[in-house]
Write a protein that holds these residues in place. Structure first.
Motif, PDB file in Angstrom:
ATOM      1  N   TYR B 147       0.829  -1.206   0.000  1.00 52.58           N
ATOM      2  CA  TYR B 147       0.000   0.000   0.000  1.00 52.58           C
ATOM      3  C   TYR B 147       0.860   1.252   0.000  1.00 52.58           C
ATOM      4  CZ  TYR B 147       0.748  -0.099   5.101  1.00 52.58           C
ATOM      5  OH  TYR B 147       1.297  -0.135   6.352  1.00 52.58           O
ATOM      6  N   SER B 148       0.298   2.302  -0.559  1.00 53.29           N
ATOM      7  CA  SER B 148       1.027   3.564  -0.677  1.00 53.29           C
ATOM      8  C   SER B 148       0.305   4.620   0.162  1.00 53.29           C
ATOM      9  CB  SER B 148       1.067   4.010  -2.141  1.00 53.29           C
ATOM     10  OG  SER B 148      -0.035   4.851  -2.431  1.00 53.29           O
ATOM     11  N   LYS B 155      -7.471  -0.823   2.616  1.00 50.89           N
ATOM     12  CA  LYS B 155      -7.039  -1.476   1.380  1.00 50.89           C
ATOM     13  C   LYS B 155      -6.252  -2.758   1.696  1.00 50.89           C
ATOM     14  CE  LYS B 155      -5.678  -1.316  -3.095  1.00 50.89           C
ATOM     15  NZ  LYS B 155      -6.650  -1.345  -4.195  1.00 50.89           N
ATOM     16  N   ILE B 156      -6.637  -3.829   1.037  1.00 56.40           N
ATOM     17  CA  ILE B 156      -5.923  -5.099   1.193  1.00 56.40           C
ATOM     18  C   ILE B 156      -4.785  -5.141   0.174  1.00 56.40           C
ATOM     19  CG2 ILE B 156      -6.113  -7.616   1.127  1.00 56.40           C
ATOM     20  CD1 ILE B 156      -8.174  -6.890   3.065  1.00 56.40           C
ATOM     21  N   THR B 157      -3.580  -5.269   0.651  1.00 61.13           N
ATOM     22  CA  THR B 157      -2.430  -5.393  -0.251  1.00 61.13           C
ATOM     23  C   THR B 157      -1.514  -6.459   0.351  1.00 61.13           C
ATOM     24  OG1 THR B 157      -0.952  -3.841   0.864  1.00 61.13           O
ATOM     25  CG2 THR B 157      -2.520  -2.893  -0.696  1.00 61.13           C
ATOM     26  N   PHE B 162      -4.814  -7.609   6.141  1.00 57.65           N
ATOM     27  CA  PHE B 162      -6.068  -7.369   6.868  1.00 57.65           C
ATOM     28  C   PHE B 162      -6.578  -5.952   6.670  1.00 57.65           C
ATOM     29  CE2 PHE B 162      -3.577 -10.618   9.039  1.00 57.65           C
ATOM     30  CZ  PHE B 162      -4.466 -11.689   8.976  1.00 57.65           C
ATOM     31  N   GLY B 163      -6.015  -5.287   5.685  1.00 57.84           N
ATOM     32  CA  GLY B 163      -6.465  -3.916   5.399  1.00 57.84           C
ATOM     33  C   GLY B 163      -5.558  -2.881   6.041  1.00 57.84           C
TER      34      GLY B 163
END
Lengths: 610, 349
Positions: B147-148, B155-157, B162-163
């Motif tokens: 994630y950025s 957001k799931i990345t 878990f977000g």
């Protein structure tokens, strides 16, 4: 009472007081006057990291030491002959350094219960006989100063603030110094506030007359001018010399100077100095952080400037990744690290030489670059100039090492004429034919092409480059080739620096090898040793990477090699690794320079051990 | 200052030969993933470059690290591929040293706002005359999908199975808050708009910050779908234009009205509403820019595109040159000899 005059070869005076007492100011005035008088000298300011530590406390003590002489001086002196103590804390902190039988000039007005408690004295040392081993001179400095300025209608605070000049006046009398240089300084410094100038001059004179008339001083001293080489001199600190050195390099190379920097002790003065040189076309940029400072400098180097960034230990650590970028893109860049006590924030205002590894071995990957170090305050000028010369000729970042001791310490400098300075080659390629960004000349340097040059548009960056074309290359064999090439390029610089010079016999029992700011202490120690009949040779390194070509051979001509350093043995380790020589380290990390006596003792120990 | 006197002559001659987009393409193979939004950005930049009538050798693209930052390799101009996050700093130093150059920064949401966040805000407040293009794909692509700082909360990345636990930056309000003098947004799927926005940014005297919504079809495919696809775009985007009412929707019947400081969506054809109730955009109003930039922070509001803010401010490198000129005028051109011998000197004979 008849007063006798004693002629001394050299003397050492230390001024000590609260950090708000103006000790650095009077120390500098004493220095200026002594320099004008023609003494050789060396100074050592020692002040706390806090700007205004609580008054009267031990940690708030600020000191300034000067050794001045009719002969050559290499260090600020080990033990002061005279200690000016403006309060009990200043006495407590500095007494241990004072010479046996040395003179204490104490402001007795400050030895009141509150200050005695703050300094941890149970009884008043001026009264309890504990200073019997010294010449104690109690002076009511505060009262006498107030008395001297009482007609000027100053506030109590302003009147009190003149007491440092009263104390200075006493020392001027004691060492037979003229007053006029300091009086002129005060007049020009306070030209907008002539009452303050007058008050300080009155205090200065009152102190001087106190020495003359009081029946306390039986002897006054004379230190004749030194016989220095002919020339015009000025007194200079290491930081000021460094700023002038890089400016001189800019003018002698015809490259505009760009400094990207971030404030940090003890390097900030370089930024201050260069910021004032606007009419030389110097561009200075105070960045948001150390990384931005060096990256902006790299951008300026790409644009064709003589790029420079100045910092100190922790800032240097932050810059390491960008230094790696400069190594990869092969652009000239001078990085000055004014070392201080570490690790981390460490001792910001104290000196240390513990960043040698960081300079030579820092960064990720195989990332060699030239490293030079200045050996005295004035030497910062030439070594900075030299750093710029190497950077431009070999298209490489160069690290210049100084430290807190050199940065703030001062010595007389025989000023070079502009015409005596060599020209620095900083040429741009504009010939399109046959151009490739990573082609090499005989020095293994790649061509410097400024953006704006038509037909030679190219891209550089931190990714590995293909030999000659400079295109991004992930080829493994090419990578190894380039790693070796970059190493060879730096190693090859050994052919373009002066060989190491041995002072004393070219071979023998003991060689002392040092680098950087220990030059003065080692020189003084060696002179003492020679005078006592110990035959000791020495080499002082100014080029730390690559080291002079003949160094290994020199090391092998001596039975023992002593390496004094203000760290835990970084040069020692490099010498052992590079030359397989079993050198002996002598290490100190107290935030202070070596005393000549410490070195002397160590050498005698080595020479007499069975 | 001494500048490019030797090359100026040839430069001007070169500028007279009309360049085309092709002239700006380097000989390097473009290595972005097929379908990446970066291709469109490269194409639009190459397309508009000739219109600035600048000799190619005067242009420099500077980048940090990330997919976006490979951009300079593909432009046949001068280029500098720096280290992660530091493109703004390298570009700043270059522009200060060489105000005659045309300096661009290409960066991504991670490079510019995360590791380079400090340099980004300070560069904006200094207002150097450069253009910053930020490719926002709301993900770390080159490191394969973390994630950025613009990834949405939860957001799931790969690095947030878990977000995510953090609110994303709104790059436009960040830029406005940092004192940016030109703040705009465009998208990879609207070439005309991007060309137009880039041209306006280039024409701005000062730092032009342009956020470009860009699709990473490998690690965050469809992140901007709502704003780029024909059926959803009209209701989810609003194109701001100076002097024009803030209307959106397929029929341009929806508008933004201010109720105090609160923006409200109205249908101009409903009730007593008319187009006169809608804000007429003023790109010189920072207050308005702040309000409109934040529309995307509210659910059901459209995301703004276009030039949100544009104002004239002193330019850093020009002031830098001015101080030098003034100083030379006052003190005369510095003489090293004089400077070395300044202060209290004494002679030993």
């Amino acid at each position: 009472m008849e007063k006798t005059v004693e002629v001394l070869k050299s003397a050492t005076v230390r001024f000590a007081g609260d950090s708000g007492d103006g000790m650095q100011i009077v120390g500098s005035r004493f220095t200026e006057t002594s320099a004008f008088f023609g003494n050789d000298l060396s100074t050592f300011p020692d002040y706390p990291a806090e700007i205004r530590a609580p008054a009267g406390t031990l940690f708030g003590v600020s000191g300034f030491q000067i050794q001045f002489s009719s002969q050559d001086v290499y260090s600020p002196g080990d033990e002061p002959d005279v200690l000016v103590a403006m309060n009990p804390a200043a006495l407590k902190v500095n007494l241990k350094d004072l010479k046996k039988n040395g003179t204490i000039i104490a402001n007795e007005d400050a030895f009141i219960e509150k200050n005695l408690n703050l300094a941890g004295y149970k009884t008043n040392p001026l009264e309890d006989g504990s200073l019997a081993g010294y010449k104690l001179i109690k002076v009511p400095v505060t009262r006498a100063t107030n008395n001297a300025v009482k007609d000027l209608g100053l506030t109590a605070k302003d009147a009190n603030r003149c007491k440092n000049f009263y104390a200075l006046g006493i020392t001027y009398w004691l060492y037979d110094r003229p007053l006029d240089i300091t009086m002129h300084w005060l007049e020009s410094k306070f030209s907008k506030n002539p009452v303050i100038a007058e008050a300080n001059i009155k205090a200065l004179k009152a102190g001087y007359y106190f020495g003359e008339t009081a029946e306390i001083f039986t002897t006054r001293y004379k230190v004749a001018p030194a016989k220095l080489p002919k020339g015009i001199y000025r007194n200079i600190t290491g930081n000021h010399a460094a700023a002038l050195g890089i400016l001189a390099a800019s003018l002698k190379s015809g490259l505009p100077l760009f400094l990207g920097s971030y404030p940090i002790t003890p390097a900030s003065d370089i930024l201050h100095d260069l910021s004032s040189f606007k009419n030389f076309g110097v561009k200075t940029f105070q960045a948001e952080d150390e990384i931005a400072a060096i990256c902006a400098s790299i951008g300026a180097a790409f644009g064709g400037s003589l790029a420079f960034t100045s910092t100190s230990g922790p800032g240097m650590a932050l810059k390491q990744e960008a230094i790696g970028l400069a190594v990869m893109v092969e652009l000239p860049l001078v990085i000055a690290n004014i070392q201080r006590g570490g690790p981390s924030t460490g001792l910001p205002t104290k000196t240390e030489q513990a960043d040698l590894f960081q300079a030579i071995l820092g960064r990720n990957g195989e990332c060699p670059l030239p490293v030079v170090a200045a050996s005295s305050p004035a030497d910062c000028f030439m070594m900075m100039f030299e750093a710029a010369r190497i950077a431009c000729k070999f298209m490489t970042p160069v690290i210049f090492l100084s430290d807190g001791y050199l940065a703030n310490g001062a010595e007389p400098w025989r000023i070079p004429h502009e015409s005596e300075l060599p020209v620095i080659e900083g040429e741009f390629r504009t010939e399109k034919e046959g151009y490739f960004p990573y082609m090499r000349d005989e020095f293994l340097a790649r061509p410097w092409v400024k953006p704006g040059t038509p037909g030679m548009e190219h891209r550089i960056g931190g990714l590995e480059k293909q030999h000659i074309t400079g295109n991004v290359s992930y080829d493994t064999a090419n990578h190894e080739f380039m790693v070796n090439l970059r190493a060879e390029k730096v190693k090859n610089i050994e052919n373009y620096i002066p060989p190491a010079e041995v002072e004393g016999d070219p071979e023998g029992e003991l060689l002392i090898i040092g680098w950087g700011s220990t030059y003065g202490s080692i020189t003084s120690a060696r002179e003492r040793l020679l005078a006592k009949g110990y035959n000791v040779s020495r080499v002082h390194l100014k080029y730390l990477n690559p080291m002079p070509k003949n160094l290994g051979e020199i090391l092998n001509r001596f039975k023992k090699v002593l390496v004094p350093e203000l760290n835990l043995g970084q040069l020692s380790m490099l010498l052992r690794a590079n030359y397989l020589k079993d050198v002996i380290g002598f290490n100190k990390v107290q935030g202070l320079p070596f005393k000549a006596s410490e070195l002397e003792k160590k050498v005698i120990e080595l020479l007499t051990e069975k | 200052m001494e500048t490019e006197t030797t090359t100026n002559g040839t430069s001007e001659a070169a500028a007279q030969v009309k360049l085309t987009a092709k002239d700006y393409a380097s000989d390097q193979d473009v290595r972005w993933c097929p379908g990446c939004g970066d291709y469109s950005i490269l194409a639009q930049v190459q397309r508009v470059m000739p219109s600035f009538n600048l000799p190619k050798e005067k242009t420099v693209f500077v980048a940090g690290i990330g997919c976006s930052s490979r951009f300079p390799y593909y432009m046949d101009t001068y280029g500098f591929h720096g280290i992660h996050g530091r493109a703004s700093s390298i570009a700043s130093g270059l522009k200060m040293a060489r105000p005659d150059l045309d300096v661009w920064v290409t960066s991504g949401d991670g490079d510019l706002l995360s590791i380079g966040g400090n340099h980004f805000i300070h560069t904006l407040r200094r207002n150097l005359d450069i253009v910053i293009l930020m490719f926002n794909n709301k993900i770390y692509g080159l490191t394969k999908g973390q994630y950025s700082p613009t990834s949405e909360h939860g957001k799931i990345t790969k690095s947030s199975p878990f977000g995510t636990l953090e609110e994303p930056f709104n790059p436009l309000t960040l830029a406005l808050g940092s004192g940016g003098s030109f703040v705009a947004r465009s998208m990879d799927r609207d070439p005309k708009h991007m060309q137009d926005t880039i041209s306006k940014g280039k024409g701005h005297k000062g730092t032009a910050f342009i956020e470009i919504f860009q699709n990473c079809n490998i690690y965050n495919d469809g992140a901007h779908e709502l704003y780029t696809e024909k059926d959803t775009k009209p209701d989810h985007t609003i194109y701001v234009e100076n002097g024009k009412p803030l209307l959106f929707g397929a029929k341009k019947d929806k508008g933004i009205k201010l109720n105090g400081f609160r923006p409200e969506i109205i249908n101009i054809n409903e009730g007593n509403n008319s187009v006169n109730d809608v804000i007429v955009y003023d790109e010189t109003s920072k207050e308005l820019a702040m309000i409109v930039a934040q529309l995307s922070d509210f659910e059901d509001y459209p995301v703004p595109f276009g030039v949100l803010y544009k104002v004239t401010k002193p330019v850093y490198e020009a002031q830098m040159e001015e101080q030098i000129t003034d100083s030379i005028e006052k003190l005369g051109k510095g003489s090293l000899e004089k400077l070395l011998f300044t202060g209290n000197t004494w002679e030993i004979k």
